[in-house]
Design a protein around this motif. Structure first.
Motif, PDB file in Angstrom:
ATOM      1  N   ARG A   9       0.859  -1.185   0.000  1.00  0.00           N
ATOM      2  CA  ARG A   9       0.000   0.000   0.000  1.00  0.00           C
ATOM      3  C   ARG A   9       0.892   1.230   0.000  1.00  0.00           C
ATOM      4  NH1 ARG A   9      -2.376  -1.470   5.457  1.00  0.00           N
ATOM      5  NH2 ARG A   9      -3.959   0.149   5.219  1.00  0.00           N
ATOM      6  N   ARG A  10       0.511   2.213  -0.791  1.00  0.00           N
ATOM      7  CA  ARG A  10       1.403   3.341  -1.032  1.00  0.00           C
ATOM      8  C   ARG A  10       0.871   4.649  -0.468  1.00  0.00           C
ATOM      9  NH1 ARG A  10       1.712   1.612  -7.348  1.00  0.00           N
ATOM     10  NH2 ARG A  10       3.185  -0.118  -7.114  1.00  0.00           N
ATOM     11  N   ILE A  11       1.737   5.337   0.225  1.00  0.00           N
ATOM     12  CA  ILE A  11       1.458   6.702   0.652  1.00  0.00           C
ATOM     13  C   ILE A  11       2.566   7.587   0.089  1.00  0.00           C
ATOM     14  CG2 ILE A  11       1.390   8.273   2.622  1.00  0.00           C
ATOM     15  CD1 ILE A  11      -0.043   6.179   4.205  1.00  0.00           C
ATOM     16  N   LEU A  12       2.165   8.640  -0.572  1.00  0.00           N
ATOM     17  CA  LEU A  12       3.116   9.582  -1.156  1.00  0.00           C
ATOM     18  C   LEU A  12       3.308  10.753  -0.214  1.00  0.00           C
ATOM     19  CD1 LEU A  12       4.777  10.948  -3.430  1.00  0.00           C
ATOM     20  CD2 LEU A  12       2.584  11.739  -4.403  1.00  0.00           C
ATOM     21  N   VAL A  13       4.565  11.021   0.155  1.00  0.00           N
ATOM     22  CA  VAL A  13       4.867  12.205   0.943  1.00  0.00           C
ATOM     23  C   VAL A  13       5.617  13.199   0.054  1.00  0.00           C
ATOM     24  CG1 VAL A  13       7.023  11.210   1.868  1.00  0.00           C
ATOM     25  CG2 VAL A  13       5.923  13.128   3.032  1.00  0.00           C
ATOM     26  N   ILE A  14       5.139  14.424   0.042  1.00  0.00           N
ATOM     27  CA  ILE A  14       5.784  15.507  -0.707  1.00  0.00           C
ATOM     28  C   ILE A  14       6.299  16.492   0.330  1.00  0.00           C
ATOM     29  CG2 ILE A  14       5.501  17.225  -2.520  1.00  0.00           C
ATOM     30  CD1 ILE A  14       3.001  15.703  -3.441  1.00  0.00           C
ATOM     31  N   ASP A  15       7.597  16.409   0.620  1.00  0.00           N
ATOM     32  CA  ASP A  15       8.197  17.190   1.702  1.00  0.00           C
ATOM     33  C   ASP A  15       9.687  17.306   1.425  1.00  0.00           C
ATOM     34  OD1 ASP A  15       9.263  18.094   4.239  1.00  0.00           O
ATOM     35  OD2 ASP A  15       7.397  17.420   5.173  1.00  0.00           O
ATOM     36  N   ASP A  16      10.232  18.498   1.543  1.00  0.00           N
ATOM     37  CA  ASP A  16      11.652  18.685   1.241  1.00  0.00           C
ATOM     38  C   ASP A  16      12.560  18.405   2.431  1.00  0.00           C
ATOM     39  OD1 ASP A  16      10.756  20.923   2.629  1.00  0.00           O
ATOM     40  OD2 ASP A  16      12.232  22.249   1.708  1.00  0.00           O
ATOM     41  N   GLU A  17      11.983  18.100   3.610  1.00  0.00           N
ATOM     42  CA  GLU A  17      12.793  17.816   4.794  1.00  0.00           C
ATOM     43  C   GLU A  17      13.144  16.334   4.855  1.00  0.00           C
ATOM     44  OE1 GLU A  17      11.832  19.696   8.608  1.00  0.00           O
ATOM     45  OE2 GLU A  17      10.094  20.559   7.599  1.00  0.00           O
ATOM     46  N   LEU A  18      14.427  16.029   4.687  1.00  0.00           N
ATOM     47  CA  LEU A  18      14.877  14.641   4.697  1.00  0.00           C
ATOM     48  C   LEU A  18      14.571  13.970   6.031  1.00  0.00           C
ATOM     49  CD1 LEU A  18      16.339  12.275   3.383  1.00  0.00           C
ATOM     50  CD2 LEU A  18      18.522  13.274   4.148  1.00  0.00           C
ATOM     51  N   TYR A  33       2.888   0.116   5.106  1.00  0.00           N
ATOM     52  CA  TYR A  33       2.831   0.996   3.951  1.00  0.00           C
ATOM     53  C   TYR A  33       4.198   1.156   3.297  1.00  0.00           C
ATOM     54  CZ  TYR A  33      -1.784   2.520   5.513  1.00  0.00           C
ATOM     55  OH  TYR A  33      -3.102   2.556   5.884  1.00  0.00           O
ATOM     56  N   GLU A  34       4.175   1.383   2.023  1.00  0.00           N
ATOM     57  CA  GLU A  34       5.371   1.821   1.296  1.00  0.00           C
ATOM     58  C   GLU A  34       5.309   3.331   1.185  1.00  0.00           C
ATOM     59  OE1 GLU A  34       7.102   1.994  -3.264  1.00  0.00           O
ATOM     60  OE2 GLU A  34       5.254   0.903  -2.810  1.00  0.00           O
ATOM     61  N   LEU A  35       6.396   3.999   1.493  1.00  0.00           N
ATOM     62  CA  LEU A  35       6.467   5.454   1.385  1.00  0.00           C
ATOM     63  C   LEU A  35       7.103   5.840   0.060  1.00  0.00           C
ATOM     64  CD1 LEU A  35       6.054   8.220   2.722  1.00  0.00           C
ATOM     65  CD2 LEU A  35       8.365   8.018   3.638  1.00  0.00           C
ATOM     66  N   LEU A  36       6.362   6.551  -0.763  1.00  0.00           N
ATOM     67  CA  LEU A  36       6.893   7.157  -1.977  1.00  0.00           C
ATOM     68  C   LEU A  36       7.308   8.575  -1.624  1.00  0.00           C
ATOM     69  CD1 LEU A  36       4.123   6.002  -4.488  1.00  0.00           C
ATOM     70  CD2 LEU A  36       6.241   4.824  -3.870  1.00  0.00           C
ATOM     71  N   GLU A  37       8.528   8.955  -1.994  1.00  0.00           N
ATOM     72  CA  GLU A  37       9.068  10.229  -1.533  1.00  0.00           C
ATOM     73  C   GLU A  37       9.322  11.190  -2.683  1.00  0.00           C
ATOM     74  OE1 GLU A  37      12.390   9.756   1.157  1.00  0.00           O
ATOM     75  OE2 GLU A  37      11.748   7.707   1.608  1.00  0.00           O
ATOM     76  N   ALA A  38       8.901  12.439  -2.471  1.00  0.00           N
ATOM     77  CA  ALA A  38       9.191  13.522  -3.403  1.00  0.00           C
ATOM     78  C   ALA A  38       9.636  14.728  -2.581  1.00  0.00           C
ATOM     79  CB  ALA A  38       7.969  13.859  -4.235  1.00  0.00           C
ATOM     80  N   SER A  39      10.742  15.334  -2.977  1.00  0.00           N
ATOM     81  CA  SER A  39      11.273  16.474  -2.223  1.00  0.00           C
ATOM     82  C   SER A  39      10.884  17.812  -2.836  1.00  0.00           C
ATOM     83  CB  SER A  39      12.801  16.375  -2.131  1.00  0.00           C
ATOM     84  OG  SER A  39      13.377  16.363  -3.428  1.00  0.00           O
ATOM     85  N   THR A  40      10.237  17.780  -4.001  1.00  0.00           N
ATOM     86  CA  THR A  40       9.791  19.006  -4.655  1.00  0.00           C
ATOM     87  C   THR A  40       8.355  18.840  -5.138  1.00  0.00           C
ATOM     88  OG1 THR A  40      10.507  18.335  -6.870  1.00  0.00           O
ATOM     89  CG2 THR A  40      12.141  19.448  -5.474  1.00  0.00           C
ATOM     90  N   GLY A  41       7.735  19.947  -5.451  1.00  0.00           N
ATOM     91  CA  GLY A  41       6.383  19.896  -5.961  1.00  0.00           C
ATOM     92  C   GLY A  41       6.281  19.205  -7.304  1.00  0.00           C
ATOM     93  N   LEU A  60       3.440  22.141   2.975  1.00  0.00           N
ATOM     94  CA  LEU A  60       3.136  23.383   2.258  1.00  0.00           C
ATOM     95  C   LEU A  60       4.378  24.196   1.923  1.00  0.00           C
ATOM     96  CD1 LEU A  60      -0.082  24.670   4.092  1.00  0.00           C
ATOM     97  CD2 LEU A  60       0.100  23.291   2.012  1.00  0.00           C
ATOM     98  N   GLY A  61       5.490  23.944   2.626  1.00  0.00           N
ATOM     99  CA  GLY A  61       6.698  24.737   2.402  1.00  0.00           C
ATOM    100  C   GLY A  61       7.672  24.062   1.459  1.00  0.00           C
ATOM    101  N   LEU A  62       7.344  24.033   0.183  1.00  0.00           N
ATOM    102  CA  LEU A  62       8.185  23.367  -0.808  1.00  0.00           C
ATOM    103  C   LEU A  62       9.105  24.366  -1.499  1.00  0.00           C
ATOM    104  CD1 LEU A  62       5.397  21.093  -2.313  1.00  0.00           C
ATOM    105  CD2 LEU A  62       7.246  20.384  -0.786  1.00  0.00           C
ATOM    106  N   PRO A  63      10.272  23.896  -1.967  1.00  0.00           N
ATOM    107  CA  PRO A  63      11.251  24.823  -2.531  1.00  0.00           C
ATOM    108  C   PRO A  63      10.909  25.353  -3.921  1.00  0.00           C
ATOM    109  CG  PRO A  63      12.063  22.566  -2.687  1.00  0.00           C
ATOM    110  CD  PRO A  63      10.805  22.515  -1.874  1.00  0.00           C
ATOM    111  N   ASP A  64      10.121  24.623  -4.684  1.00  0.00           N
ATOM    112  CA  ASP A  64       9.899  25.013  -6.080  1.00  0.00           C
ATOM    113  C   ASP A  64       8.482  25.462  -6.395  1.00  0.00           C
ATOM    114  OD1 ASP A  64       8.867  22.464  -5.677  1.00  0.00           O
ATOM    115  OD2 ASP A  64       9.142  21.884  -7.763  1.00  0.00           O
TER     116      ASP A  64
END
Length: 244
Positions: A9-18, A33-41, A60-64
């Motif tokens: 099962r997949r949850i996507l996190v969009i967060d620039d904080e490692l 769960y499997e975590l799918l990671e994105a550091s930018t919008g 909400l605080g993304l770099p791009d």
């Protein structure tokens, strides 16, 4: 950007904080769960459209890109539950997030228990609505029959005005989700009414509580989110006595 693994099962996190992504990886893995990671919008938008996540955790605080703008773009093509994660505590930001389609809002720092509870509630929003063969919604002592537009408490029918019923129906169909004053006003009264008509909403909420709550001073079904709106309790929030 993390590759997609099959069979989990997949949850996507969009967060620039490692550090946050590492923490979420541990918490979510412990719950299967499997975590799918994105550091930018832009990465998040790509994964959201291609990986079919069950839920999105959005900072909400993304770099791009502005997080609220990304939320709005995601809602253009996704019905996937979205839980906003942010250090911003301003009510205006919470309200704007919910108005744009977020299912919930969690302020950093958060506990693992709180986060998983919010995730469980948000995931229930993916469940199909009652159909013609089973049009009833049961919340402990409260039962709402959507087909007949009837309501019972402890097996006894109660009378609601048309506006009270429409308000209750809107709330129970989104149980566990915070609905802002604006969302409720527009859903029940229509888009011609504005936020300034909130007094009408408060009056009907008070009347509704008198009819469905055992103790209006300590509501267990219809909860107030101060300054933001209202939330109908999810099943796992109800006291155990409601299922006796």
């Amino acid at each position: 950007m993390q590759s997609v693994m099959e069979g989990r099962r997949r949850i996507l996190v969009i967060d620039d904080e490692l550090a946050i992504r590492r923490l979420l990886r541990v918490i979510l893995a412990a719950h299967g769960y499997e975590l799918l990671e994105a550091s930018t919008g832009s990465e998040g938008l790509m994964l959201a459209s291609s990986a079919n996540p069950e839920l999105i955790l959005l900072d909400l605080g993304l770099p791009d890109t502005d997080g609220l703008e990304l939320l709005e773009r995601l809602r253009e093509f996704l019905a996937t539950p979205i839980v906003v994660l942010s250090v911003k505590e301003h009510e205006a930001v919470k309200i704007r997030s919910l108005d744009l389609g977020a299912d919930d809002y969690v302020t950093k720092p958060f506990s693992s228990g709180e986060l998983m509870a919010r995730i469980r509630v948000a995931l229930r929003h993916r469940q199909p609505l009652p159909d013609a063969d089973n049009p009833c919604l049961q919340f402990g002592r409260l039962m709402v029959n959507l087909a007949l537009r009837t309501v019972e408490v402890n097996g006894q029918p109660i009378h609601l005005t048309p506006l009270e019923y429409d308000l209750l129906r809107t709330l129970v169909l989104h149980a566990g989700r915070v609905l802002t004053h604006r969302q409720l006003i527009q859903a029940v009264w229509g888009s011609s009414y504005s936020q300034t008509d909130g007094q009408y909403l408060r009056v009907h909420i008070a009347n509704l509580r008198k009819k469905i709550e055992e103790d209006v001073t300590r509501p267990t079904l219809l909860m107030t989110e101060p300054g933001i709106g209202y939330r109908f309790a999810a099943l796992d929030e109800l006291p155990s006595k409601d299922f006796s």
